[in-house]
Design a protein around this motif. Structure first.
Motif, PDB file in Angstrom:
ATOM      1  N   ALA A 184     -77.957  -9.598  -5.495  1.00  7.63           N
ATOM      2  CA  ALA A 184     -78.488 -10.598  -4.673  1.00  7.63           C
ATOM      3  C   ALA A 184     -79.503 -10.343  -3.525  1.00  7.63           C
ATOM      4  O   ALA A 184     -80.026 -11.297  -2.908  1.00  7.63           O
ATOM      5  N   TYR A 242     -73.182  -7.708  -5.310  1.00  4.00           N
ATOM      6  CA  TYR A 242     -73.835  -8.124  -4.066  1.00  4.00           C
ATOM      7  C   TYR A 242     -75.301  -7.474  -3.653  1.00  4.00           C
ATOM      8  O   TYR A 242     -76.265  -8.195  -3.388  1.00  4.00           O
ATOM      9  N   ASN A 271     -75.988 -14.783   0.062  1.00  8.24           N
ATOM     10  CA  ASN A 271     -75.696 -15.144  -1.279  1.00  8.24           C
ATOM     11  C   ASN A 271     -74.486 -14.615  -2.104  1.00  8.24           C
ATOM     12  O   ASN A 271     -73.892 -14.763  -3.396  1.00  8.24           O
ATOM     13  N   ALA A 272     -73.961 -13.523  -1.276  1.00  8.40           N
ATOM     14  CA  ALA A 272     -72.641 -12.734  -1.779  1.00  8.40           C
ATOM     15  C   ALA A 272     -72.092 -11.900  -0.881  1.00  8.40           C
ATOM     16  O   ALA A 272     -72.387 -11.766   0.243  1.00  8.40           O
ATOM     17  N   SER A 300     -73.835 -11.475   3.052  1.00  9.63           N
ATOM     18  CA  SER A 300     -75.248 -11.894   2.991  1.00  9.63           C
ATOM     19  C   SER A 300     -75.081 -13.514   2.521  1.00  9.63           C
ATOM     20  O   SER A 300     -74.064 -13.893   2.427  1.00  9.63           O
TER      21      SER A 300
END
Length: 131
Positions: free
Chosen positions: A22, A19, A121-122, A119
């Motif tokens: 990213a 996380y 992305n993760a 987020s």
């Protein structure tokens, strides 16, 4: 509803290092590992519409629910956040000057706290026990 005020000791992570990686192109694997390896204790206090989150790592943040505040999550990131209190959850929605947005949800129980980070992305979790 679980009591929010108290101290919480870090127990474990789920996907936290990925996380962190990213979040920022400037993040190095070494720095992400350092953040993920942090075993800090949090002290959280809610009084009226004010919340203070202090970490044994030296970070302290005080904000008013429903009002925008500057959030110093990571070095070099300018982040604006707004927090709300919903029962046993403190929800923080954030956006950075680089266009990255995400959220943190602090979910309290009688035995501890789970912070879920999301987020684009993760997603990750940090799990704490009440001490």
């Amino acid at each position: 509803m679980a009591l929010i005020n108290g101290k919480y000791a870090h127990e474990s992570n789920e996907n936290f290092e990925a996380y962190i990686m990213a979040l920022s192109p400037e993040m190095t694997p070494e720095l992400a590992k350092k953040y993920a390896g942090s075993k800090s204790t949090l002290e959280i206090s809610v009084t009226g519409d004010q919340c203070t989150i202090s970490s044994s790592s030296g970070r302290k943040e005080t904000f008013t629910f429903g009002q925008s505040f500057k959030d110093d999550l990571f070095p070099g990131q300018e982040i604006q956040s707004t927090a709300t209190l919903n029962g046993n959850k403190v929800e923080v929605k954030s956006s950075s000057s680089t266009g990255i947005s995400g959220s943190r949800v602090y979910e309290f129980s009688d035995s501890g706290l789970v912070v879920t980070y999301t987020s684009a992305n993760a997603t990750a979790k940090r799990i704490y026990k009440r001490v």
